[in-house]
Design a protein around this motif. Structure first.
Motif, PDB file in Angstrom:
ATOM      1  N   UNK A 190      65.898  50.282  40.779  1.00 42.77           N
ATOM      2  CA  UNK A 190      64.457  50.286  41.040  1.00 42.77           C
ATOM      3  C   UNK A 190      63.996  51.614  41.623  1.00 42.77           C
ATOM      4  N   UNK A 191      64.789  52.199  42.521  1.00 39.29           N
ATOM      5  CA  UNK A 191      64.461  53.523  43.038  1.00 39.29           C
ATOM      6  C   UNK A 191      64.334  54.521  41.898  1.00 39.29           C
ATOM      7  N   UNK A 192      65.248  54.449  40.972  1.00 38.83           N
ATOM      8  CA  UNK A 192      65.251  55.389  39.859  1.00 38.83           C
ATOM      9  C   UNK A 192      64.092  55.157  38.908  1.00 38.83           C
ATOM     10  N   UNK A 193      63.747  53.901  38.660  1.00 36.39           N
ATOM     11  CA  UNK A 193      62.615  53.610  37.788  1.00 36.39           C
ATOM     12  C   UNK A 193      61.354  54.234  38.378  1.00 36.39           C
ATOM     13  N   UNK A 194      61.213  54.160  39.673  1.00 37.17           N
ATOM     14  CA  UNK A 194      60.036  54.731  40.320  1.00 37.17           C
ATOM     15  C   UNK A 194      59.995  56.249  40.187  1.00 37.17           C
ATOM     16  N   UNK A 195      61.150  56.882  40.105  1.00 36.89           N
ATOM     17  CA  UNK A 195      61.175  58.336  40.043  1.00 36.89           C
ATOM     18  C   UNK A 195      61.161  58.893  38.625  1.00 36.89           C
ATOM     19  N   UNK A 196      61.594  58.128  37.652  1.00 42.17           N
ATOM     20  CA  UNK A 196      61.804  58.644  36.288  1.00 42.17           C
ATOM     21  C   UNK A 196      60.556  59.265  35.686  1.00 42.17           C
ATOM     22  N   UNK A 197      59.450  58.595  35.759  1.00 43.64           N
ATOM     23  CA  UNK A 197      58.239  59.095  35.118  1.00 43.64           C
ATOM     24  C   UNK A 197      57.743  60.378  35.772  1.00 43.64           C
ATOM     25  N   UNK A 198      57.731  60.404  37.099  1.00 43.48           N
ATOM     26  CA  UNK A 198      57.254  61.599  37.797  1.00 43.48           C
ATOM     27  C   UNK A 198      58.150  62.800  37.516  1.00 43.48           C
ATOM     28  N   UNK A 199      59.455  62.589  37.504  1.00 45.43           N
ATOM     29  CA  UNK A 199      60.386  63.692  37.229  1.00 45.43           C
ATOM     30  C   UNK A 199      60.211  64.201  35.809  1.00 45.43           C
ATOM     31  N   UNK A 213      60.352  60.263  49.694  1.00 49.84           N
ATOM     32  CA  UNK A 213      59.818  59.289  50.641  1.00 49.84           C
ATOM     33  C   UNK A 213      59.953  57.852  50.156  1.00 49.84           C
ATOM     34  N   UNK A 214      60.093  57.657  48.848  1.00 47.86           N
ATOM     35  CA  UNK A 214      60.113  56.312  48.276  1.00 47.86           C
ATOM     36  C   UNK A 214      61.498  55.683  48.219  1.00 47.86           C
ATOM     37  N   UNK A 215      62.542  56.450  48.385  1.00 52.04           N
ATOM     38  CA  UNK A 215      63.879  55.888  48.202  1.00 52.04           C
ATOM     39  C   UNK A 215      64.745  56.104  49.424  1.00 52.04           C
ATOM     40  N   UNK A 216      65.644  55.161  49.625  1.00 53.96           N
ATOM     41  CA  UNK A 216      66.630  55.333  50.686  1.00 53.96           C
ATOM     42  C   UNK A 216      68.038  55.375  50.097  1.00 53.96           C
ATOM     43  N   UNK A 217      68.130  55.538  48.780  1.00 55.87           N
ATOM     44  CA  UNK A 217      69.415  55.604  48.098  1.00 55.87           C
ATOM     45  C   UNK A 217      69.991  57.011  48.216  1.00 55.87           C
ATOM     46  N   UNK A 233      72.474  58.565  46.663  1.00 57.09           N
ATOM     47  CA  UNK A 233      72.723  59.273  45.407  1.00 57.09           C
ATOM     48  C   UNK A 233      71.428  59.820  44.808  1.00 57.09           C
ATOM     49  N   UNK A 234      70.390  59.014  44.844  1.00 59.20           N
ATOM     50  CA  UNK A 234      69.097  59.456  44.328  1.00 59.20           C
ATOM     51  C   UNK A 234      68.578  60.608  45.180  1.00 59.20           C
ATOM     52  N   UNK A 235      68.692  60.485  46.496  1.00 57.11           N
ATOM     53  CA  UNK A 235      68.227  61.556  47.380  1.00 57.11           C
ATOM     54  C   UNK A 235      68.982  62.857  47.136  1.00 57.11           C
ATOM     55  N   UNK A 236      70.287  62.778  46.886  1.00 60.28           N
ATOM     56  CA  UNK A 236      71.059  63.986  46.600  1.00 60.28           C
ATOM     57  C   UNK A 236      70.579  64.619  45.293  1.00 60.28           C
ATOM     58  N   UNK A 237      70.348  63.792  44.279  1.00 56.58           N
ATOM     59  CA  UNK A 237      69.858  64.317  43.001  1.00 56.58           C
ATOM     60  C   UNK A 237      68.480  64.956  43.169  1.00 56.58           C
ATOM     61  N   UNK A 238      67.632  64.339  43.979  1.00 59.41           N
ATOM     62  CA  UNK A 238      66.311  64.907  44.261  1.00 59.41           C
ATOM     63  C   UNK A 238      66.463  66.243  44.988  1.00 59.41           C
ATOM     64  N   UNK A 239      67.383  66.296  45.963  1.00 61.90           N
ATOM     65  CA  UNK A 239      67.628  67.550  46.688  1.00 61.90           C
ATOM     66  C   UNK A 239      68.113  68.649  45.748  1.00 61.90           C
TER      67      UNK A 239
END
Length: 133
Positions: free
Chosen positions: A37-46, A83-87, A89-95
């Protein structure tokens, strides 16, 4: 034509991630569901941000300000995504994606009107990979 291909890719990524989220909910524990779900929220914006950056680089000769505006937009999207995720792995990829964007911004600041954005594209791909449970 390239824009429609990118838009289809964006739609395909979002649909795939949505399917992964639904499947994860049926077959795995809560951790995997939250990650999907964290990733679904980020996919479109990325995907939109990377597409905007690609278009800005392609048209930098016609409008150099578009490149800067695109980078600013990506920075804003990445801030919201973080700000939307606490995962972790996702945070590292965002970084990692943020670091790639910062490198493009530095190249532009140093006078490169058509910087290499492949690290941004690669980092966005990595984000997609960590979205798969």
């Amino acid at each position: 034509m390239a824009a429609s291909r990118r838009r289809r890719r964006t739609t395909a990524v979002a649909a795939t991630l949505a399917a992964v989220a639904l499947t994860a909910g049926l077959t795995t524990g809560c951790d995997a569901v939250n990650k999907a779900l964290d990733c679904v929220q980020t996919a479109d914006a990325i995907a939109d941000s990377v597409t905007d950056l690609q278009q800005a680089v392609e048209s930098a000769a016609n409008d150099p300000t578009q490149l800067q505006e695109s980078l600013d937009s990506i920075d804003q999207n990445l801030g919201e995504i973080g700000d939307k995720t606490d995962n972790a792995d996702v945070n590292k990829a965002v970084d990692d994606l943020q670091k790639a964007v910062d490198n493009v911004r530095t190249a532009v600041r140093n006078g490169d009107e058509t910087p290499d954005i492949s690290p941004v594209t690669d980092a966005a791909g990595e984000l997609t990979k960590v979205c798969t449970p």
